[in-house]
Structure formats: structure tokens, C-alpha cells
Write an enzyme that holds these catalytic residues in place. Structure first.
Site, PDB file in Angstrom:
ATOM      1  N   ASN A 208      33.023 -15.913  37.099  1.00 39.42           N
ATOM      2  CA  ASN A 208      34.428 -15.632  37.381  1.00 39.42           C
ATOM      3  C   ASN A 208      34.779 -16.243  38.729  1.00 39.42           C
ATOM      4  OD1 ASN A 208      33.853 -13.591  39.526  1.00 39.42           O
ATOM      5  ND2 ASN A 208      32.972 -12.478  37.787  1.00 39.42           N
ATOM      6  N   LYS A 286      19.058 -27.330  27.174  1.00 37.79           N
ATOM      7  CA  LYS A 286      20.482 -27.639  27.206  1.00 37.79           C
ATOM      8  C   LYS A 286      21.018 -27.805  25.791  1.00 37.79           C
ATOM      9  CE  LYS A 286      23.848 -30.995  28.910  1.00 37.79           C
ATOM     10  NZ  LYS A 286      24.064 -32.265  29.623  1.00 37.79           N
ATOM     11  N   PRO A 303      25.008  -4.329  31.848  1.00 32.66           N
ATOM     12  CA  PRO A 303      24.976  -2.948  32.351  1.00 32.66           C
ATOM     13  C   PRO A 303      26.215  -2.645  33.184  1.00 32.66           C
ATOM     14  CG  PRO A 303      23.370  -4.343  33.492  1.00 32.66           C
ATOM     15  CD  PRO A 303      23.867  -5.120  32.328  1.00 32.66           C
ATOM     16  N   ASP A 304      26.752  -1.455  33.006  1.00 31.90           N
ATOM     17  CA  ASP A 304      27.912  -1.001  33.780  1.00 31.90           C
ATOM     18  C   ASP A 304      27.374  -0.306  35.030  1.00 31.90           C
ATOM     19  OD1 ASP A 304      30.177   0.259  34.836  1.00 31.90           O
ATOM     20  OD2 ASP A 304      31.089   0.468  32.852  1.00 31.90           O
ATOM     21  N   LEU A 306      28.626   0.402  38.080  1.00 24.95           N
ATOM     22  CA  LEU A 306      29.445   1.421  38.727  1.00 24.95           C
ATOM     23  C   LEU A 306      29.406   2.734  37.955  1.00 24.95           C
ATOM     24  CD1 LEU A 306      31.521   2.333  40.830  1.00 24.95           C
ATOM     25  CD2 LEU A 306      33.299   1.264  39.416  1.00 24.95           C
ATOM     26  N   LYS A 341      35.039   5.525  34.975  1.00 23.52           N
ATOM     27  CA  LYS A 341      33.762   5.229  35.633  1.00 23.52           C
ATOM     28  C   LYS A 341      33.165   6.447  36.327  1.00 23.52           C
ATOM     29  CE  LYS A 341      34.158   0.762  34.773  1.00 23.52           C
ATOM     30  NZ  LYS A 341      33.291   0.027  33.850  1.00 23.52           N
TER      31      LYS A 341
END
Length: 398
Positions: A208, A286, A303-304, A306, A341
Site C-alpha cells: 500500500n 517469477k 492476521p489481525d 490490532l 477491534k
């Protein structure tokens, strides 16, 4: 800030010992009194004469020196200091400290004191990542020893990776933070930052646009208030701040593992932009264009971090702060995220392209807590970090 502060500098036996000469000079420039102690191995890299000349004080080497014992015993030498700095802290020295060994002057000084200790590790990357060194690191952290570095980079041995000793000015910053009477002195804080890179194949990855600038600024601001900061960072555009323990990672799973290794802490600040998904089976070769059409990528959920930390029992930090980068309905989405969360605070911002915040030098955040939504004006990311750090200090003090 270091005027009249007494620093006992223990120089370990590694090629990075040459940096200790500049470190002495930098500390003395700021008014500190530096008493150097060299291990036997350190004398193979820097001479006692050069160390003593820069420090303006005699350099000590021998445990059983009758003259030194008559003038100043080793116990008094260690207890008269405001801070003991070990730079470079070799694998051998860290092992002795963790095991409680005292078979030379340096290790005896470290055992015979209740003075705070700051270590700047330096060693080959394989030695740093070895399970024994990592066990010793965790034990020393649990014993209250603080660390600056190591950094990642080229080694004298020709390898690349974590293990380079922090630069002298980085160590000076850590010394100033350790000796400060800031509101977070004695507190341990974890900060995650930057993006994660999830491999598709050896040359491609999912990522990102996070620069890591806000997370780095938060870590710096917390360290300036006296906190011992563990900074877990993905491949960010900005360098990590000085005076913090840097743990570089690539993937979400590596970040999750690094977070677990850093616990327990007094506060967890989760500023990293962790990728929600990864390729379920990344190719070890590749991927090539094919007449059969486009490759099909199957995704798995990362994995989350937080949510998992917020839901912990014994190891849950007393204060857990998440971040929410939104492009619309910022308060609504961030409020829902905080409840979903289970964290204490959410620092939300609008990162839609028109704001210029993602990758920019400024931020405009909304702090979501049990008290509702507190909107802050647009300001530099450094100022956002200092304001957040002050709030964290207040919350932990209360």
C-alpha cells in the site's frame, strides 16, 4: 542536556568499537563526563590511549589492578555513574549480562550496580538473529536494560542485515532520552509502522502507499518523553527514529510475530498499514506470461494484529491505540472499527487523494475514544505525534 552527567562507557570487542571514539566526543560536546572501560578484546580494535585522550579520563581494563582498586574500586566505579552505556554490546557481552557472569572488569561492573544500562548491540547478522542472542535480548529487556539499535546494513564481514551498531548521534539521542525525567520514563511502548509487503513471487508483492512517516514520528515523540520504544516497521520510505529499538519486518505475519516478541508493554500503538490479504501460495519462481491467460491468485486473510492484541488477557497492554485510514465517512467507519477491534483509541484520518495526506508531511486526525470524537486541526506529522504522545503519557499516568 547532558551537562555534568556521568557516563560509564563500556566498549566491547568488535569492529564497531571504532565508533566509540566518536561517541565519546559527541557525549563530551554535550557536557557529559565519560569514563571508559575496555574489554580485553576491545583493545584489539581501539587503543586505551586514544580512548583516554578523547575522554579526558583514564581508561580502565583490568579487574585485578591494585592501583585502580586502591584509587576507585570497581563497585564505586559503576555506582558513581548516572548511566552505563555498552557500545558496542557484543554477543559475548550480552550473553554474560543475561547469565549474570562477572569474570572480567566490564561484566563485573555491570553486575555490581543498580545504575540504568543502555546497550548498543553490534554483531554479525547471524549472531544477532541466533536464538541464543534473541533469548538474551528478551531476558535483558525483562531485567530493565534498554537498547538502541542495531541498525540494518552492510557488515564488515560482507553480509547484510540487522546487526550494525547505531551511529554515535543515535546513541547520544538514546542517552538523552534515558536520562530525561520525561513523563514516560520507565514505560515500555510498542509502535508498529509502515506498510507490509506480501509476496506474489520473488519479484512482485502486494503493498500500500503508506510511507511510515506518521508511525516514525510517534515513536520519536514517545522516546523524547522518556519511553523505551520498540519500533516494529515494515519497508517504510522514511528512516526509523534514533533512540528506539528497531525491528524491521516485511510481511504481516512477521510483524505479528515481532509484536508478540515485544510484549508485555505499557502501551501498544498500531500505526502500521498492514495488508489485509496475502497470496495463499506465493510462487518461488517469477510468474511468466502465458497463452493460457492471466494467472489466478488465491488470497488468504492476514492476521489481525490490532484485534488480537486488544483481545489478549494477561499480556494486553493497558492502552491499545489503533489507526484508521479512511476515504469516506471517517468518524462513522473509525468508530465502528474501534468497537470491532476492541482497542481503547483509534486515530482516524482521511487519506483520499485530494487531501494529500497519504505520503505527505501533514496530517489531520480525529481521536476516537470512549469520550467520543476529538477532531484535531491539520498540522505537521511531527506535531500530531507530539500531541498524541502527550495524551498517551497522561493516560498512563492516570
Amino acid at each position: 542536556m547532558l551537562s555534568s552527567k556521568r557516563i560509564l562507557l563500556i566498549i566491547g570487542g568488535g569492529i564497531a568499537a571504532y565508533k566509540s571514539l566518536d561517541l565519546i566526543r559527541r557525549l563530551r560536546e554535550r557536557g557529559a563526563d565519560v569514563t571508559p572501560v575496555l574489554t580485553r578484546a576491545a583493545g584489539e580494535f581501539v587503543t586505551p590511549l586514544s580512548v583516554s585522550a578523547l575522554a579526558g579520563e583514564k581508561g580502565y581494563r583490568d579487574l585485578f589492578d591494585l592501583t585502580d582498586e586502591a584509587e576507585m574500586g570497581h563497585i564505586q566505579l559503576s555506582r558513581s555513574a548516572d548511566l552505563i552505556v555498552v557500545a558496542p554490546a557484543t554477543a559475548d557481552l550480552m550473553g554474560k549480562m543475561a547469565a549474570g557472569l562477572a569474570n572480567d572488569l566490564a561484566s563485573t561492573l555491570l553486575m555490581a550496580t543498580d545504575t540504568p544500562v543502555l546497550c548498543a548491540p553490534a554483531m554479525n547478522v547471524r549472531m544477532w538473529t541466533h536464538p541464543a542472542t534473541q533469548r538474551n535480548l528478551k531476558q535483558l529487556q525483562a531485567d530493565g536494560v534498554r537498547f538502541v539499535g542495531p541498525n540494518e546494513g552492510d557488515m564488515a564481514c560482507g553480509e547484510y542485515g540487522p546487526g550494525r551498531m547505531s551511529e554515535p548521534l543515535e546513541i547520544v539521542t538514546a542517552v538523552e532520552a534515558r536520562l530525561s525525567a520525561g513523563p514516560l520514563a520507565g514505560r515500555r511502548v510498542l509502535v508498529t509502522s509502515g506498510p507490509t509487503h506480501e509476496p506474489i513471487d520473488p519479484v512482485r508483492y502486494i503493498a500500500n502507499r503508506s510511507s511510515g512517516a506518521q508511525g516514525a514520528a510517534v515513536a520519536r515523540a514517545l522516546a523524547e518523553l522518556g519511553a523505551e520504544v520498540t519500533f516494529v516497521t515494515g519497508p517504510a520510505d522514511v528512516p526509523p527514529p534514533a533512540g528506539v529499538r528497531v525491528v524491521p519486518v516485511e510481511t504481516a505475519q512477521q510483524m505479528s510475530d515481532a509484536v508478540d516478541a515485544a510484549l508485555p508493554v505499557d502501551a501498544g500503538i498500531f500505526a502500521a498499514a498492514v495488508a489485509d490479504w496475502r497470496v495463499a501460495s506465493a510462487s518461488d519462481k517469477k510468474l511468466k506470461k502465458s497463452r493460457d491467460g492471466l494467472p489466478v491468485l488465491e488470497f488468504a486473510e492476514n492476521p489481525d494484529i490490532l484485534k488480537r492484541v486488544s483481545g489478549m488477557g494477561v499480556n494486553r497492554p493497558p492502552l491499545v491505540v489503533g489507526f484508521a485510514a479512511e476515504t469516506d465517512n471517517v468518524i462513522e467507519h473509525a468508530t465502528a472499527k474501534r468497537l470491532r477491534k476492541g482497542c481503547d483509541w483509534i486515530v482516524a484520518n482521511d487519506v483520499s487523494p485530494a487531501t494529500g495526506i497519504m505520503g505527505g508531511s501533514e496530517n489531520a486526525v480525529i481521536l476516537i475514544s470512549d469520550n467520543g470524537a476529538e477532531e484535531w486541526p491539520r498540522m505537521g506529522k511531527g506535531e500530531v505525534a507530539r500531541r498524541l504522545a502527550a495524551k498517551i503519557a497522561d493516560a498512563l499516568a492516570g
